[in-house]
Design an enzyme around this catalytic site. Structure first.
Site, PDB file in Angstrom:
ATOM      1  N   ARG A  86      -6.896   5.763  16.122  1.00  0.00           N
ATOM      2  CA  ARG A  86      -7.489   4.421  16.007  1.00  0.00           C
ATOM      3  C   ARG A  86      -6.377   3.438  15.643  1.00  0.00           C
ATOM      4  O   ARG A  86      -5.713   3.609  14.627  1.00  0.00           O
ATOM      5  CB  ARG A  86      -8.576   4.461  14.927  1.00  0.00           C
ATOM      6  CG  ARG A  86      -9.299   3.144  14.704  1.00  0.00           C
ATOM      7  CD  ARG A  86     -10.365   3.309  13.613  1.00  0.00           C
ATOM      8  NE  ARG A  86     -11.067   2.079  13.342  1.00  0.00           N
ATOM      9  CZ  ARG A  86     -10.629   1.143  12.510  1.00  0.00           C
ATOM     10  NH1 ARG A  86      -9.505   1.297  11.859  1.00  0.00           N
ATOM     11  NH2 ARG A  86     -11.342   0.040  12.315  1.00  0.00           N
ATOM     12  N   LYS A 108      -1.943   0.262   7.924  1.00  0.00           N
ATOM     13  CA  LYS A 108      -2.479   0.444   6.569  1.00  0.00           C
ATOM     14  C   LYS A 108      -1.378   0.410   5.515  1.00  0.00           C
ATOM     15  O   LYS A 108      -0.196   0.597   5.805  1.00  0.00           O
ATOM     16  CB  LYS A 108      -3.302   1.731   6.478  1.00  0.00           C
ATOM     17  CG  LYS A 108      -4.674   1.530   7.126  1.00  0.00           C
ATOM     18  CD  LYS A 108      -5.601   2.696   6.941  1.00  0.00           C
ATOM     19  CE  LYS A 108      -6.927   2.386   7.647  1.00  0.00           C
ATOM     20  NZ  LYS A 108      -7.826   3.543   7.674  1.00  0.00           N
TER      21      LYS A 108
END
Ligand code: YH5
Length: 278
Positions: free
Chosen positions: A257, A222
């Site tokens: 995740r 991210k």
């Protein structure tokens, strides 16, 4: 020992688990057009499990900042055949990353054993669908909607505000008749948060322990990593992501995740081994 019952499969939460991301969008497993190559997706799933994925998270809608909403039928066409073939071939719990009730229903019918909803069941019919389907549900926090969520996100106190939101969604689920044992929580890194908000959430992740539910954390690749590492592109964010995984586990995260299965699985095992010394 806590076990999540995900349909036919179970997830052992007595040690941190790796949730591998399998995006079934036109930029993955397709020829650039709209046709998804299911055989290639299945091969990728096999590799992910061999590398140490405990759960596979399958999503057909990109929820990246600015991504367009995907129509229902298109999302079904992408995700359902892939879930069917993986469920038939691999004894691994399958999570479906969706906020649409119809996708939840068809995905569970096709073999998915967990619902991962970035809208925390606020979509039309999602709460009722999730209740009936009787599988675990990950409730994630997001401020705003994907298209606009990164335009000036604001909080009074990001940790307190995100906790209050998740706590409210837990109450809504319990009221709807969903057993507490079926719930997982996720602060939603990158979903309507500035870099400072994301860093604060990870720094204080242990405070979510107060909610007494398993925590799922998704930081892999991210932009918060890219921002800290001097505008690193997505393919240069692995080590930053691994550092975040270690810190998340030290602060109590149950599931990580990630796109990067083998490195994350190693980092998790190592972190857990040290944390298990008494
Ligand atoms: C999550 O955190 N995230 S989809 C932008 C990126 C990289 C990755 C390049 N679904 C989460 O993975 N579900 C997504 O920059 C999620 N928690 C849960 N539970 C966004 C994503 C990504 C976005």
């Amino acid at each position: 020992m806590t076990r999540l019952v995900c349909g036919e499969q179970t997830v052992d939460l007595s040690r941190p688990q790796v949730m591998g991301i399998l995006n079934v969008t036109p930029d993955s497993f397709s020829d650039g057009g709209r046709f998804i190559h299911h055989d290639i997706a299945l091969k990728r799933a096999l590799t992910m499990v061999a590398e140490g994925a405990d759960i596979l998270d399958i999503g057909g809608e990109s929820t990246r900042p600015g991504a367009p909403a995907v129509e229902e039928q298109q999302e079904l066409d992408r995700v359902i055949p892939v879930i069917q073939s993986i469920a038939a071939e691999l004894p691994v719990p399958i999570s479906v990353d969706t906020n649409k009730a119809i996708v939840m229903r068809e995905a569970v019918a096709a073999g998915a054993g967990l619902i991962n909803d970035v809208m925390a069941l606020q979509g039309e019919g999602a709460l009722a669908a999730a209740k009936e389907l009787n599988v675990p549900i990950c409730l994630m926090h997001m401020q705003g909607l994907p298209r606009t969520m990164q335009q000036d996100p604001q909080y009074r106190d990001v940790v307190a505000d995100v906790k209050a939101f998740l706590s409210e969604r837990v109450a809504v689920c319990l009221n709807a008749g969903i057993a507490r044992e079926r719930l997982l929580l996720d602060p939603g890194f990158g979903f309507g948060k500035t870099l400072e908000h994301n860093l604060r959430l990870l720094h204080d992740l242990d405070l979510f322990g107060e909610l007494q539910l398993p925590l799922l954390v998704g930081i892999s690749r991210k932009s918060m990593i890219g921002a800290v590492l001097g505008d690193a592109p997505a393919d240069q964010r692995l080590f930053g992501g691994l550092a975040c995984a270690v810190m998340a586990i030290e602060r109590g995260a149950a599931i990580i995740r990630t796109h990067d299965i083998k490195p994350t699985a190693d980092v998790i095992r190592m972190t857990h081994a040290v944390m298990s010394v008494n």
